[in-house]
Design an enzyme around this catalytic site. Structure first.
Site, PDB file in Angstrom:
ATOM      1  N   LYS A   8      -5.452   8.369  15.059  1.00  0.00           N
ATOM      2  CA  LYS A   8      -4.885   9.220  14.011  1.00  0.00           C
ATOM      3  C   LYS A   8      -4.901  10.693  14.411  1.00  0.00           C
ATOM      4  CE  LYS A   8      -3.805   6.080  10.921  1.00  0.00           C
ATOM      5  NZ  LYS A   8      -2.386   5.872  10.519  1.00  0.00           N
TER       6      LYS A   8
ATOM      7  N   ILE B  14      -7.572   6.096  -0.115  1.00  0.00           N
ATOM      8  CA  ILE B  14      -6.532   5.742  -1.069  1.00  0.00           C
ATOM      9  C   ILE B  14      -6.733   4.298  -1.529  1.00  0.00           C
ATOM     10  CG2 ILE B  14      -4.039   5.681  -1.468  1.00  0.00           C
ATOM     11  CD1 ILE B  14      -5.076   8.469  -0.711  1.00  0.00           C
TER      12      ILE B  14
ATOM     13  N   TYR C  11      -9.886   4.274  15.496  1.00  0.00           N
ATOM     14  CA  TYR C  11      -8.963   4.692  14.436  1.00  0.00           C
ATOM     15  C   TYR C  11      -8.857   6.215  14.381  1.00  0.00           C
ATOM     16  CZ  TYR C  11      -6.933   4.781   9.696  1.00  0.00           C
ATOM     17  OH  TYR C  11      -6.125   4.993   8.607  1.00  0.00           O
TER      18      TYR C  11
ATOM     19  N   ASP D 245     -13.224  -1.921  12.916  1.00  0.00           N
ATOM     20  CA  ASP D 245     -14.332  -0.969  12.810  1.00  0.00           C
ATOM     21  C   ASP D 245     -15.608  -1.477  13.487  1.00  0.00           C
ATOM     22  OD1 ASP D 245     -12.581   0.524  11.355  1.00  0.00           O
ATOM     23  OD2 ASP D 245     -13.519   0.156   9.404  1.00  0.00           O
TER      24      ASP D 245
ATOM     25  N   GLY E  38     -18.218   4.451  13.120  1.00  0.00           N
ATOM     26  CA  GLY E  38     -17.663   3.108  13.223  1.00  0.00           C
ATOM     27  C   GLY E  38     -16.151   3.070  13.331  1.00  0.00           C
TER      28      GLY E  38
ATOM     29  N   PRO F  75      -3.686  11.228   4.641  1.00  0.00           N
ATOM     30  CA  PRO F  75      -4.347  10.781   3.412  1.00  0.00           C
ATOM     31  C   PRO F  75      -5.855  10.662   3.594  1.00  0.00           C
ATOM     32  CG  PRO F  75      -2.516   9.329   4.036  1.00  0.00           C
ATOM     33  CD  PRO F  75      -2.829  10.190   5.218  1.00  0.00           C
ATOM     34  N   GLY F  76      -6.552  10.792   2.482  1.00  0.00           N
ATOM     35  CA  GLY F  76      -7.977  10.483   2.457  1.00  0.00           C
ATOM     36  C   GLY F  76      -8.162   9.019   2.099  1.00  0.00           C
TER      37      GLY F  76
ATOM     38  N   GLY G  40       0.783  -1.221   0.000  1.00  0.00           N
ATOM     39  CA  GLY G  40       0.000   0.000   0.000  1.00  0.00           C
ATOM     40  C   GLY G  40       0.817   1.274   0.000  1.00  0.00           C
TER      41      GLY G  40
END
Length: 248
Positions: free
Chosen positions: A158, A187, A154, A95, A150, A184-185, A17
């Site tokens: 972040k 990706i 995370y 999630d 959800g 990042p959005g 990734g």
């Protein structure tokens, strides 16, 4: 851009990734890359095989374990003799809505996504101070800036990375070390690939550029921040999200 030949970078989550794209970008600048990974040894070995003359090393470890993080940093220093760039990229998701999220679900994500960046930065900083400089780049997320249903664990981790970035930047600014974050959005990675198609279509519909980002578009920003000529940039957050979240 400035010469980066001979510099050494540790990139966590470097086998796939965004991390893989970062490794390839830095290799292209002559950086010796140490790619960290947790389980996928085949992907790590494939990265090495793709660049047989680049001197890439791979290092297996649990980013959520402070001792393992110190061991990985020691391995990199023993093998390469220096460490100039640290990219805290590794991350996981579990999630669930807060109502359904267990304490273990919360702890697992925060331990890897936030605590791991602290462990690695702490293990690296003294070496960077001793050598008179370095670059630390934390990969945060648009979800850490705007939240998401959800993904409270995370999002919190972040967002915590942004606070960690700014605090470390203040502590090290006079020591030749810069600390920045990239957010990042959505990706094109395995993590986004796990999102159901119908949900992903709705997400893309909210992105002004009407598409997912590519890993290399994030890697280009990391390359810029890692460059020796970017020494006056520290404590900043760089959004790579197609306009999904805009900040002044």
């Amino acid at each position: 851009m400035a010469d980066m030949q001979g510099q050494v970078a540790l990139v966590t989550g470097g086998s796939r990734g965004i991390g893989r794209a970062i490794c390839e970008r830095l290799v292209g600048r002559g950086v010796k890359v140490a790619a960290g990974y947790s389980r996928n040894s085949a992907a790590a070995q494939e990265l090495q095989a793709k660049f047989p003359d680049a001197g890439i090393s791979v290092h297996q470890g649990n980013i959520g374990d402070a001792g393992d993080c110190r061991r990985v940093v020691d391995e990199v220093l023993e093998q390469h003799g220096q460490l100039d760039i640290l990219v805290n990229n590794a991350g996981i998701t579990v999630d669930k809505t807060v109502r359904k999220m267990s304490a273990d679900d919360w702890d697992r994500v925060v331990q890897v996504n936030l605590n791991g960046a602290f462990y690695l930065s702490s293990a690296t900083l003294q070496h960077m101070l001793d050598q008179g400089g370095g670059r630390i780049i934390n990969i945060s997320s648009v979800i850490g800036e705007k939240g998401n249903i959800g993904q409270a664990n995370y999002s919190a981790a972040k967002a915590g990375l942004l606070g960690l970035t700014m605090s470390m930047a203040l502590e090290t600014a006079r020591k030749g070390i810069t600390v920045n974050a990239v957010a990042p959005g959505f990706i094109e990675t395995d993590m986004v690939g796990d999102i159901p198609d119908q949900v992903l279509e709705k997400i893309i519909g909210t992105i002004p550029t009407a598409r997912l980002g590519k890993p290399d578009e994030v890697a280009r920003v990391v390359e810029f921040l890692a460059d020796p000529e970017s020494g006056y940039i520290t404590g900043s957050v760089f959004n790579v999200n197609g306009g999904l979240f805009m900040s002044t």
